[in-house]
Design a protein around this motif. Structure first.
Motif, short mmCIF file in Angstrom:
data_model
loop_
_atom_site.label_atom_id
_atom_site.label_comp_id
_atom_site.label_asym_id
_atom_site.label_seq_id
_atom_site.Cartn_x
_atom_site.Cartn_y
_atom_site.Cartn_z
N GLY A 1 -4.71 30.19 -54.42
CA GLY A 1 -3.39 30.28 -54.04
C GLY A 1 -2.71 28.85 -54.13
O GLY A 1 -1.49 28.88 -54.45
N VAL B 1 -1.94 36.14 -50.92
CA VAL B 1 -3.17 35.83 -50.61
C VAL B 1 -3.89 36.61 -49.91
O VAL B 1 -3.31 36.98 -48.79
CB VAL B 1 -3.45 34.24 -50.30
N VAL C 1 3.65 33.59 -53.66
CA VAL C 1 2.18 33.88 -54.08
C VAL C 1 1.78 34.85 -52.53
O VAL C 1 2.41 34.59 -51.59
CB VAL C 1 1.23 32.80 -53.87
N CYS D 1 -3.41 36.45 -55.44
CA CYS D 1 -5.08 36.07 -55.43
C CYS D 1 -5.71 36.80 -54.42
O CYS D 1 -5.43 36.83 -53.32
CB CYS D 1 -5.05 34.45 -55.06
N ASP E 1 0.02 35.31 -46.24
CA ASP E 1 -1.36 35.78 -46.27
C ASP E 1 -1.87 37.15 -45.47
O ASP E 1 -1.32 37.37 -44.66
CB ASP E 1 -1.89 34.68 -45.49
N TRP F 1 -7.07 36.60 -59.61
CA TRP F 1 -6.00 36.42 -59.32
C TRP F 1 -4.90 36.78 -60.72
O TRP F 1 -5.72 36.69 -61.95
CB TRP F 1 -5.50 35.00 -58.89
N VAL G 1 4.80 31.99 -49.05
CA VAL G 1 3.20 32.25 -49.22
C VAL G 1 3.17 33.49 -48.04
O VAL G 1 3.38 33.45 -46.80
CB VAL G 1 2.40 31.11 -48.82
N MET H 1 -3.43 26.62 -46.05
CA MET H 1 -2.31 26.45 -47.27
C MET H 1 -1.12 25.58 -46.66
O MET H 1 -0.49 24.89 -47.22
CB MET H 1 -2.18 27.79 -47.64
#
Ligand SMILES: C[S@@+](CC[C@H](N)C(=O)[O-])C[C@H]1O[C@@H](n2cnc3c(N)ncnc32)[C@H](O)[C@@H]1O
Length: 273
Positions: free
Chosen positions: A97, A177, A175, A231, A111, A268, A109, A123
């Motif tokens: 990530g 994750v 991103v 990812c 999660d 990913w 981001v 992160m």
């Protein structure tokens, strides 16, 4: 007559390291202190507390739950039986990530399935400019994740919800994750070893092991920015199926990363720019 650590060690059924870790927990001291004071008399309340922990360990309860913490990427995270115990292979997910947004300033981001918060908090701490949102459908898990973020000084947004049905802080992310539940419902491991004590909703999707991964991969393109990355962590034998899911959703540069044992555990890919 009061007993001593040396006497108790001689009759303990636990390996020496576990014996020491539980006594460190009871006495709040270092391992070096235990070794230097192994002939000191122990008091009855301390022995009773240790005996309760030892009995739980003998019954198979994981050390992480008895100690209430587990190290992940060099930081101590609080864990309770409401969350999955952090696994070393998940460090690969965090590294993936972080690499995916290495060139993105102030990355957004997401999660999914944060559990104890290890991925989101790590992160956020590694990228202090990142804007991180962490989601879980377990209120109890979110409470642990919030506690970890607070204790480690990470700032992030936590939301209760079912994957993308949660209220998302951004219309698109740089991103996503996720380490979702990916063990098949009929996997015998679920009823053996440490897994017996972990929340079943964190371990299994209750189906073929791929249903949460399917939902996460299918929903990602509409929540990612151009060139955004996804990812995911998955089971030891799921990489080919996960790569197919990514391909079907239009991801490019699809890559599976291997853990220290050489097993593909994280996949990913990136959306086209
Ligand atoms: C395998 S654990 C991962 C926890 C943590 N990210 C880690 O890597 O240790 C999966 C997490 O997903 C959460 N979860 C399961 N189903 C979910 C859903 N439908 N929506 C949101 N979270 C979910 C579970 O509560 C659990 O905390």
């Amino acid at each position: 007559m009061a007993s001593t650590l040396r006497e108790r060690q001689a009759r303990s059924p636990l390996p020496l390291l576990e014996f020491h870790l539980l006594w460190q927990q009871v006495l709040g001291v270092s391992r070096a202190w235990l070794i230097a004071h192994d002939t000191d008399p122990l008091d009855g309340a301390q022995c009773a507390r240790y005996d309760r922990l030892e009995a739980r360990r003998v019954a198979g309860e994981p050390m992480a739950y008895l100690l209430g913490r587990r190290e992940f990427l060099g930081r101590d995270f609080e864990v309770t039986s409401d969350v999955l115990i952090p696994r070393p292979e998940t460090e690969l997910l965090v590294e993936c990530g972080l690499a995916a947004v290495a060139e993105v300033p102030a990355p957004r981001v997401l999660d999914l399935g944060t559990g104890s918060g290890i991925v989101a908090v790590s992160m956020a701490l590694e990228r202090p400019d990142a804007r991180v949102q962490a989601i879980d459908d377990s209120e109890a898990a979110l409470a642990v994740a919030r506690m970890n973020a607070h204790a480690l000084g990470a700032k992030l947004l936590f939301s209760l919800g079912n994957w993308y049905d949660s209220s998302l802080g951004f219309s698109e992310f740089d991103v996503i994750v996720s380490n979702p539940p990916y063990i098949r419902a009929d996997d015998a491991h679920l009823s053996s070893g440490d897994l017996r004590f972990e929340p079943q909703g964190a371990l299994t999707d209750g189906a073929d092991g791929l249903s949460a991964l399917r939902e996460i991969v299918q929903g990602a393109p509409s929540r990612l920015a151009c060139a955004g990355a996804l990812c995911v962590e998955h089971g030891f034998d799921q990489a080919p199926a996960v790569r197919d899911l990514f391909r079907t959703q239009g991801f490019e540069n699809i890559t599976s990363l291997r853990d220290l044992a050489g097993i593909e555990r994280v996949t990913w890919g990136r959306l086209p720019a």
